[in-house]
Design an enzyme around this catalytic site. Sequence first.
Site, PDB file in Angstrom:
ATOM      1  N   ASP A  88       4.697  -5.243   4.303  1.00 18.07           N
ATOM      2  CA  ASP A  88       3.857  -5.758   3.220  1.00 18.07           C
ATOM      3  C   ASP A  88       2.767  -6.628   3.828  1.00 18.07           C
ATOM      4  OD1 ASP A  88       5.153  -8.067   3.997  1.00 18.07           O
ATOM      5  OD2 ASP A  88       5.867  -8.604   1.995  1.00 18.07           O
ATOM      6  N   GLU A  97      12.819  -6.272  -5.689  1.00 20.42           N
ATOM      7  CA  GLU A  97      11.628  -5.862  -4.933  1.00 20.42           C
ATOM      8  C   GLU A  97      10.544  -5.311  -5.856  1.00 20.42           C
ATOM      9  OE1 GLU A  97      10.801  -6.460  -1.975  1.00 20.42           O
ATOM     10  OE2 GLU A  97      12.707  -7.197  -1.175  1.00 20.42           O
ATOM     11  N   TYR A 106       7.342   0.442   1.518  1.00 21.40           N
ATOM     12  CA  TYR A 106       7.817  -0.944   1.666  1.00 21.40           C
ATOM     13  C   TYR A 106       9.155  -1.147   0.965  1.00 21.40           C
ATOM     14  CZ  TYR A 106       8.693  -5.789   0.745  1.00 21.40           C
ATOM     15  OH  TYR A 106       9.329  -6.993   0.640  1.00 21.40           O
TER      16      TYR A 106
END
Length: 360
Positions: free
Chosen positions: A154, A53, A136
């Site tokens: 996002d 991520e 996020y």
Amino acid sequence: MALAIFFFSSKFISFKIKKVNKMQKELIKWYQQNKRDFPWRKDQDPYHIWISEIMLQQTTTEAVIPYFNRFLTTFPTITDLATASLEDVYKLWEGLGYYRRAKHIHETAKIIVHQYNGIFPNTHKEILALKGIGPYTAGAICSIAYHMPTPAIDGNVLRIISRQYLLKDNIAETKTQKHITSIVAELLMGYDASAFNQGLMDLGTTICRPLNPKCDQCPIQKTCLAYQNNQQKVLPINIKNIKHKELHYITGIITYQDQFLLFQNPPGLLENLYGFVQYECESPYRFQEEFENQYHLPLSIVSYIQDIKHVFTHRTWHMHIYHFVIDKPIKGLYTLDDIHNLPLSTAHLKVLKSFLKHMK
């Protein structure tokens, strides 16, 4: 009259719940049948999800795959990462850009080793408190690794929800993002949070795209209010107010015999990365003066190489590259073999490649 209003409201709520349930079921079903094959989806290890991520921020999935594989091969555990040098981490990050991400990963790995015995924390509060992890990323880790009903908001999610609910507010504004976060939090309740969040990610990348969405292929087309009102090519409203700087530099390839002069950046932009000397000035002759004032060493101009542009989020560098030579060695000289093992910024890698091509 009151009874009629109550009946109408109850009927509307019932309809909305059915609509929402259908959207979730269809999205999860579609994801399970069409999910993209990535190395970080092979397991639910929070360490792997975290690294992926962070790497995926500002970088395409295709570009991240080889970096992810090399990173996990070199640092298979959080402890391996924590005990590595920052320079080694930067070297593996070379080319991904936004190097502050790499620094935060290294710092966070040390925190996890010292405070959690090398085991990734498993609560949203603890994960969100880690360096470099925002809402996020925390939501993604919690939902994918631990199946918690936490939104992972996002740009893809903002766009999809904006279209699904015909939201006409600017998604660049914090209040709109908070509203969409609350919608997603409700949608997650009682459903597979991992499949739902990743389904939104894949849907936004492949079908519900910013331009020319493929509505005919969308699994949640029937519940999309933007599609029903022919507004899918209008929404979302995404108007950002960003001040962008245009900076011009004379960038010097300074050589002594077969060595190149490099310096390591101080804290700030491109922190700890190596690069060539550059000054914000109008000509190579002015560069020559600046260099001699700083290093107390005469500098000879050899040739103009090329102009290169490198774009950051809030600034653009226009680098006008020249070749200079010095007649005696100083600190900071490296051979090409040395440079191969140093973490160079992406911008200055471009500069080096330009010079080497010019010299062929």
